[in-house]
Enzyme design. Structure first.
Site, short mmCIF file in Angstrom:
data_model
loop_
_atom_site.label_atom_id
_atom_site.label_comp_id
_atom_site.label_asym_id
_atom_site.label_seq_id
_atom_site.Cartn_x
_atom_site.Cartn_y
_atom_site.Cartn_z
N PHE A 293 49.97 58.31 22.08
CA PHE A 293 50.69 57.58 23.13
C PHE A 293 50.36 56.09 23.16
O PHE A 293 50.86 55.36 24.00
CB PHE A 293 50.42 58.20 24.51
CG PHE A 293 48.95 58.32 24.85
CD1 PHE A 293 48.24 57.23 25.34
CD2 PHE A 293 48.28 59.53 24.68
CE1 PHE A 293 46.89 57.34 25.67
CE2 PHE A 293 46.92 59.64 24.99
CZ PHE A 293 46.23 58.54 25.49
N ARG B 185 38.08 54.93 41.06
CA ARG B 185 38.65 56.07 40.34
C ARG B 185 39.06 57.18 41.30
O ARG B 185 40.04 57.89 41.07
CB ARG B 185 37.68 56.55 39.25
CG ARG B 185 37.54 55.48 38.14
CD ARG B 185 36.74 55.93 36.95
NE ARG B 185 37.47 56.85 36.09
CZ ARG B 185 38.38 56.48 35.19
NH1 ARG B 185 38.72 55.20 35.06
NH2 ARG B 185 38.96 57.37 34.43
N THR C 294 44.07 61.08 35.78
CA THR C 294 44.94 60.44 34.79
C THR C 294 46.34 61.05 34.81
O THR C 294 47.34 60.32 34.81
CB THR C 294 44.33 60.60 33.38
OG1 THR C 294 43.02 60.03 33.37
CG2 THR C 294 45.19 59.91 32.33
N ARG D 88 47.81 57.62 42.28
CA ARG D 88 48.62 58.36 41.31
C ARG D 88 49.21 59.62 41.95
O ARG D 88 50.32 60.04 41.60
CB ARG D 88 47.79 58.70 40.08
CG ARG D 88 47.50 57.47 39.22
CD ARG D 88 46.46 57.76 38.16
NE ARG D 88 46.23 56.64 37.26
CZ ARG D 88 45.23 56.57 36.40
NH1 ARG D 88 44.35 57.57 36.32
NH2 ARG D 88 45.10 55.53 35.60
N ASN E 155 51.51 56.20 35.01
CA ASN E 155 50.61 56.54 36.11
C ASN E 155 50.16 55.33 36.93
O ASN E 155 49.13 55.36 37.59
CB ASN E 155 49.45 57.40 35.62
CG ASN E 155 48.57 56.70 34.61
OD1 ASN E 155 48.79 55.52 34.29
ND2 ASN E 155 47.58 57.40 34.09
N HIS F 228 45.63 51.08 36.41
CA HIS F 228 44.46 51.23 35.56
C HIS F 228 43.22 50.98 36.41
O HIS F 228 43.26 50.18 37.33
CB HIS F 228 44.52 50.20 34.42
CG HIS F 228 43.20 50.02 33.73
ND1 HIS F 228 42.70 50.93 32.85
CD2 HIS F 228 42.25 49.04 33.85
CE1 HIS F 228 41.51 50.52 32.42
NE2 HIS F 228 41.22 49.38 33.02
#
Ligand code: ADP
Length: 174
Positions: free
Chosen positions: A85, A110, A116, A127, A137, A140
Site C-alpha cells: 500500500f 495513539r 490503524t 479513526r 484513516n 497520522h
C-alpha cells in the site's frame, strides 16, 4: 500544590527561546514533555480533529497546510516502503503536519487516534468516528518520541514551531 512542583513542570521557556536547532534536535524534551507530529488532516473535520487534542490539554506547537512533495511523503513513511500500500499511502499524505506537545503525548495521541484499521477503532476515537478503511484513516500519529522528533525535523524548518506556554497549563499539569 501549585508551589515549587507546579513551577517545575511549567515550560522552561529560556531553554526553548530562539533555539530552533534545539527544537529540531532529538533530545529529551524539557521536564519530560514529548512531541509528536500528526499529519494528513485531509477530511472535512480538520477543526474537530485539532479540537480533540486541544481539549485533552496538549499544546499546539506547529501547523502547516501545503501540498506535500512526494519525496517528503516517501521519507516520512520510509519504514513502510516495501509494503504493497506504500504508493497509495504516499499519495494520501497530501495536506501538512501538526505538532502537539505534552507529557505522554505519544501514547495518549495513539489512544485519541484509535486503531490503524478504522473498523477496529473504538467509537469516540478519531479513526473510529471519521473513517472506515485503513487507506483513508484520516490522521497520522508518531509511534515513539524519537520518531516524533525525526518527523518534526522532516516537516518543519528552524523557527517554524511556536514557542508558547498555554495559560491553562497550571490547571492541566500538577
Ligand atoms: P499507524 O498509522 O496506525 O501507526 P502504520 O504505521 O502501521 O499505522 O501504517 C501507516 C499508515 O499506512 C496507516 O495509518 C494507514 O494509513 C496505512 N496502512 C497501514 N496498513 C494498511 C493496509 N493494510 N492497507 C492500506 N493502508 C494501510
Amino acid at each position: 500544590g501549585a508551589g515549587a512542583s507546579g513551577q517545575s513542570l511549567r515550560w522552561d521557556s529560556s531553554s526553548l527561546a530562539g533555539s530552533g536547532a534545539r527544537l529540531l534536535s532529538y533530545g529529551r524534551r524539557p521536564n519530560g514533555q514529548q512531541r509528536i507530529s500528526s499529519s494528513r488532516l485531509t477530511v472535512n473535520a480538520v477543526g474537530d480533529i485539532i479540537s480533540r487534542f486541544e481539549r485533552k490539554g496538549f499544546a499546539l506547537k506547529g501547523l502547516k497546510l501545503f501540498q506535500t512533495p512526494q519525496d517528503l511523503a516517501e521519507e516520512h513513511y520510509s519504514e513502510l516502503k516495501e509494503r504493497p500500500f506504500f504508493p497509495a499511502l504516499v499519495k494520501y499524505i497530501v495536506s501538512g503536519p501538526v505538532v502537539w506537545e505534552g507529557p505522554g503525548v505519544v501514547a495518549s495521541a495513539r489512544k485519541l487516534i484509535g486503531a490503524t484499521n478504522p473498523l477496529n477503532a473504538e467509537p469516540g476515537t478519531i479513526r473510529g468516528d471519521f473513517a472506515i478503511v485503513s487507506g483513508r484513516n484520516v490522521v497520522h500519529g508518531s509511534d515513539s518520541p524519537a520518531n516524533g522528533e525525526r518527523e518534526i525535523a522532516l516537516w518543519f524548518k528552524e523557527g517554524e514551531l511556536v514557542d508558547w506556554e498555554p495559560t491553562v497549563l497550571p490547571w492541566v499539569l500538577e
